[in-house]
Design an enzyme around this catalytic site. Structure first.
Site, PDB file in Angstrom:
ATOM      1  N   ASN A  15      11.602  25.301  45.855  1.00  0.00           N
ATOM      2  CA  ASN A  15      12.501  24.935  44.747  1.00  0.00           C
ATOM      3  C   ASN A  15      13.230  23.628  45.053  1.00  0.00           C
ATOM      4  OD1 ASN A  15      12.694  26.863  42.346  1.00  0.00           O
ATOM      5  ND2 ASN A  15      12.557  28.270  44.081  1.00  0.00           N
ATOM      6  N   ARG A  66      32.904  36.031  57.924  1.00  0.00           N
ATOM      7  CA  ARG A  66      32.197  35.505  56.758  1.00  0.00           C
ATOM      8  C   ARG A  66      32.986  34.339  56.140  1.00  0.00           C
ATOM      9  NH1 ARG A  66      28.310  37.346  53.262  1.00  0.00           N
ATOM     10  NH2 ARG A  66      27.368  38.885  54.582  1.00  0.00           N
ATOM     11  N   MET A  95      19.644  33.093  51.544  1.00  0.00           N
ATOM     12  CA  MET A  95      19.672  34.552  51.633  1.00  0.00           C
ATOM     13  C   MET A  95      20.990  35.088  52.184  1.00  0.00           C
ATOM     14  SD  MET A  95      16.845  35.089  50.269  1.00  0.00           S
ATOM     15  CE  MET A  95      16.350  36.778  50.508  1.00  0.00           C
ATOM     16  N   ASN A 112      22.173  29.574  41.033  1.00  0.00           N
ATOM     17  CA  ASN A 112      21.160  30.313  41.805  1.00  0.00           C
ATOM     18  C   ASN A 112      19.921  30.498  40.945  1.00  0.00           C
ATOM     19  OD1 ASN A 112      20.113  31.940  43.976  1.00  0.00           O
ATOM     20  ND2 ASN A 112      20.571  33.764  42.756  1.00  0.00           N
ATOM     21  N   HIS A 114      16.648  33.231  40.503  1.00  0.00           N
ATOM     22  CA  HIS A 114      16.226  34.573  40.886  1.00  0.00           C
ATOM     23  C   HIS A 114      14.847  34.850  40.275  1.00  0.00           C
ATOM     24  CE1 HIS A 114      16.559  38.698  42.103  1.00  0.00           C
ATOM     25  NE2 HIS A 114      16.188  39.067  40.888  1.00  0.00           N
ATOM     26  N   ASP A 150      23.394  38.221  41.911  1.00  0.00           N
ATOM     27  CA  ASP A 150      22.466  38.003  40.793  1.00  0.00           C
ATOM     28  C   ASP A 150      23.082  38.419  39.452  1.00  0.00           C
ATOM     29  OD1 ASP A 150      20.556  37.169  42.667  1.00  0.00           O
ATOM     30  OD2 ASP A 150      19.824  39.198  42.965  1.00  0.00           O
TER      31      ASP A 150
HETATM   32  C1  GRF Z   1      12.440  31.983  45.099  1.00  0.00           C
HETATM   33  O1  GRF Z   1      11.554  32.971  44.627  1.00  0.00           O
HETATM   34  C2  GRF Z   1      13.785  32.154  44.478  1.00  0.00           C
HETATM   35  O2  GRF Z   1      13.729  32.674  43.174  1.00  0.00           O
HETATM   36  C3  GRF Z   1      14.463  33.144  45.385  1.00  0.00           C
HETATM   37  O3  GRF Z   1      14.019  32.798  46.678  1.00  0.00           O
HETATM   38  C4  GRF Z   1      12.758  32.143  46.583  1.00  0.00           C
HETATM   39  C5  GRF Z   1      12.895  30.826  47.273  1.00  0.00           C
HETATM   40  O4  GRF Z   1      11.690  30.142  47.360  1.00  0.00           O
HETATM   41  N1  GRF Z   1      15.885  33.103  45.239  1.00  0.00           N
HETATM   42  P1  GRF Z   1      11.657  28.661  47.959  1.00  0.00           P
HETATM   43  O5  GRF Z   1      12.331  28.718  49.310  1.00  0.00           O
HETATM   44  O6  GRF Z   1      12.376  27.773  47.005  1.00  0.00           O
HETATM   45  O7  GRF Z   1      10.201  28.339  48.055  1.00  0.00           O
END
Ligand code: GRF
Length: 234
Positions: A15, A66, A95, A112, A114, A150
Site C-alpha cells: 500500500n 504503550r 499491526m 487506515n 482494512h 477498524d
Molecule cells: C493490507 O491488506 C491492509 O488492508 C491491511 O494490512 C495489509 C497490508 O499490506 N491493513 P501491505 O503491507 O500494504 O502490502
C-alpha cells in the site's frame, strides 16, 4: 506545497508503494516525509529507502508503556513536518493499536485501510474471515481511525466478487489490488481538502457518484444476476 504524510508499516508495504507510485505519477499531490515501522525487517522500509525517504524503526519492547511508545512516534512524525492541521498519518498494514493520546495529536488525520467491507470482518484476518463466511461480495475500506479497532468513519470502499469454495489467498489478492486504488484516492481527497466528517458520515466534495446501473438506480450485485432479473430502470 505537497501534503505531508507519515506512513506506518509493519509488513510488505505494498500500500505504501501504491501511494508512492501515485505521487510519482502526479495524481496524488503529497509527499511521504517519513516511514515508520515497529518491525526492523518490514519490506516497506526498503521501499522507502530506495527513494531516499527517511525511515525509522521503533520497537515497542524498548518502551515502558504503550503511551511512551506512541509519544515517541508522535515526536518522530512531528520532527518530519507532519503535524495536526498539516498532513496525515497513514496506517498501511501497521499491526498495532494506537493510544487515544496518539490520536489526539493528529485529530481527523489518521487513516487506515482494512481488507474487508467494514463493519463486517474487523480484525487481523478480514479477507480470510470473509472467504470462510461464504460472502458473495467482499472488498476493502479506507476509514478515519478512532479509538476502536477498524471502526472510524468510512471514506471509501471497493467491492470484489468472492467465489464459493475459493481459498482466502486469491480473494485477498483481488482485494489488495483495489486497496492500491482506493487508498491513494482517499489521501488525494484529504490532501485537496475535499473531506468533511459529520458524525459517522464522511462527505466527499466534488466526487462523481460512479457506480453500476443508472443514476436513477445505481446498484452493485455479485456475479450471476441474469439480464431478465435486472432492475427495470438500470
Ligand atoms: C493490507 O491488506 C491492509 O488492508 C491491511 O494490512 C495489509 C497490508 O499490506 N491493513 P501491505 O503491507 O500494504 O502490502
Amino acid at each position: 506545497m505537497p501534503f505531508p504524510l507519515a506512513v506506518l508499516v509493519s509488513g510488505s508495504g505494498s500500500n505504501l508503494q501504491s501511494i508512492l507510485d501515485k505521487i510519482e505519477a502526479g495524481s496524488l499531490k503529497a509527499e511521504v516525509r517519513v516511514v515508520l515501522s515497529n518491525k526492523p525487517d518490514a519490506l516497506g522500509l526498503k521501499r522507502a529507502e530506495k527513494l531516499d525517504i527517511p525511515t525509522r524503526v521503533l520497537s515497542h519492547t524498548d518502551f515502558a508503556s504503550r503511551e511512551a511508545f506512541d509519544q515517541e512516534m508522535v515526536n518522530v512524525i512531528n520532527t518530519h513536518g507532519v503535524r495536526a492541521g498539516t498532513g496525515a498519518v497513514v496506517l498501511a498494514g501497521f499491526m498495532r493499536m494506537l493510544t487515544p493520546e496518539f490520536l489526539r495529536a493528529f485529530p481527523q488525520a489518521v487513516l487506515n485501510i482494512h481488507p474487508a467491507l467494514l463493519p463486517s470482518f474487523p480484525g487481523t484476518h478480514g479477507a480470510a474471515d470473509a472467504a470462510k463466511y461464504g460472502v458473495r461480495l467482499a472488498g476493502c475500506t479506507v476509514h478515519f481511525v478512532d479509538e476502536i479497532m477498524d471502526h472510524g468513519p468510512v471514506i471509501i470502499q471497493a467491492v470484489v466478487p468472492a467465489f464459493p469454495g475459493e481459498e482466502a489467498q486469491p480473494l485477498a489478492a483481488r482485494i489488495l489490488k483495489l486497496e492500491h486504488c482506493i487508498y491513494p484516492q482517499a489521501l488525494s481527497w484529504l490532501a485537496q481538502g475535499q473531506l468533511s466528517i459529520e458524525g459517522r458520515h464522511v462527505h466527499v466534495q466534488g466526487a462523481s457518484p460512479a457506480c453500476c446501473g443508472s443514476q436513477q438506480h445505481p446498484y452493485m450485485v455479485s456475479p450471476g444476476l441474469e439480464p431478465g432479473f435486472l432492475p427495470k430502470d438500470a
